[in-house]
Design a protein around this motif. Sequence first.
Motif, mmCIF file in Angstrom:
data_model
loop_
_atom_site.group_PDB
_atom_site.id
_atom_site.type_symbol
_atom_site.label_atom_id
_atom_site.label_comp_id
_atom_site.label_asym_id
_atom_site.label_seq_id
_atom_site.Cartn_x
_atom_site.Cartn_y
_atom_site.Cartn_z
ATOM 1 N N GLN A 63 0.841 -1.205 0.000
ATOM 2 C CA GLN A 63 0.000 0.000 0.000
ATOM 3 C C GLN A 63 0.872 1.250 0.000
ATOM 4 O O GLN A 63 0.646 2.171 -0.776
ATOM 5 C CB GLN A 63 -0.923 0.025 1.226
ATOM 6 C CG GLN A 63 -2.083 -0.933 1.151
ATOM 7 C CD GLN A 63 -2.860 -0.970 2.458
ATOM 8 O OE1 GLN A 63 -2.294 -1.192 3.527
ATOM 9 N NE2 GLN A 63 -4.165 -0.753 2.364
ATOM 10 N N LEU A 64 1.870 1.268 0.888
ATOM 11 C CA LEU A 64 2.763 2.421 0.989
ATOM 12 C C LEU A 64 3.419 2.714 -0.357
ATOM 13 O O LEU A 64 3.442 3.859 -0.822
ATOM 14 C CB LEU A 64 3.836 2.155 2.047
ATOM 15 C CG LEU A 64 4.844 3.272 2.267
ATOM 16 C CD1 LEU A 64 4.235 4.351 3.151
ATOM 17 C CD2 LEU A 64 6.112 2.726 2.883
ATOM 18 N N ASP A 65 3.939 1.679 -0.987
ATOM 19 C CA ASP A 65 4.624 1.832 -2.263
ATOM 20 C C ASP A 65 3.664 2.352 -3.340
ATOM 21 O O ASP A 65 3.989 3.285 -4.074
ATOM 22 C CB ASP A 65 5.229 0.486 -2.679
ATOM 23 C CG ASP A 65 6.043 0.600 -3.951
ATOM 24 O OD1 ASP A 65 6.961 1.450 -3.994
ATOM 25 O OD2 ASP A 65 5.773 -0.158 -4.901
ATOM 26 N N TYR A 66 2.466 1.780 -3.392
ATOM 27 C CA TYR A 66 1.474 2.206 -4.391
ATOM 28 C C TYR A 66 1.068 3.660 -4.166
ATOM 29 O O TYR A 66 1.011 4.453 -5.103
ATOM 30 C CB TYR A 66 0.247 1.290 -4.335
ATOM 31 C CG TYR A 66 -0.853 1.715 -5.279
ATOM 32 C CD1 TYR A 66 -0.727 1.514 -6.653
ATOM 33 C CD2 TYR A 66 -2.004 2.330 -4.806
ATOM 34 C CE1 TYR A 66 -1.728 1.915 -7.532
ATOM 35 C CE2 TYR A 66 -3.007 2.728 -5.678
ATOM 36 C CZ TYR A 66 -2.865 2.518 -7.025
ATOM 37 O OH TYR A 66 -3.859 2.923 -7.890
ATOM 38 N N TRP A 67 0.813 4.031 -2.916
ATOM 39 C CA TRP A 67 0.392 5.402 -2.613
ATOM 40 C C TRP A 67 1.499 6.399 -2.930
ATOM 41 O O TRP A 67 1.226 7.512 -3.363
ATOM 42 C CB TRP A 67 -0.035 5.522 -1.153
ATOM 43 C CG TRP A 67 -1.256 4.712 -0.813
ATOM 44 C CD1 TRP A 67 -2.129 4.108 -1.685
ATOM 45 C CD2 TRP A 67 -1.745 4.393 0.489
ATOM 46 N NE1 TRP A 67 -3.112 3.449 -0.999
ATOM 47 C CE2 TRP A 67 -2.910 3.608 0.331
ATOM 48 C CE3 TRP A 67 -1.307 4.699 1.766
ATOM 49 C CZ2 TRP A 67 -3.638 3.132 1.415
ATOM 50 C CZ3 TRP A 67 -2.034 4.222 2.854
ATOM 51 C CH2 TRP A 67 -3.194 3.446 2.672
#
Length: 166
Positions: free
Chosen positions: A23-27
Amino acid sequence: METEQIGYRGPTACAAAGITYRQLDYWARTGLVEPSVRPAYGSGTQRLYSFRDVVVLKIVKRFLDTGVSLQNIRTAVQHLRERGFRDLERMTLMSDGATVYECTSPDEVHALLQGGQGIFGIAVGVVWRDVESALSQLHGERIDTGETLVGHNPADELARRRNRAV
């Protein structure tokens, strides 16, 4: 040490915000919540998030958990970014599931509740304190020197005492 002088690597930000690294990477890649201290510059570089970035990550997670669409969350985060995240800890974010509203006074919250539709709110001050508590037990990094700052983790202290007793 002032929170503005400390950065947090991705895994630490994830742990404090309650999100996955994916999630962190995508955001970050889609510009929803980018690290304000140090972005990634290609493979192998470490992103570094500020305290406020981690608070925003946790707010995004709370909105997703309550069913607010990513598109509406993007709009809310963009609004917060434009405000410069001023007075973030005194703010309440309200949503009817479709729109996110910023409330800075009890009167504004009351006016929204008078509308009759289902509303839920996120008291950002509570999220702020949750993130402070979580980060106090995790590792940070001094922005100016890169020195690792070890958080106070009671479990680590207990492990050290056990090892000394043997």
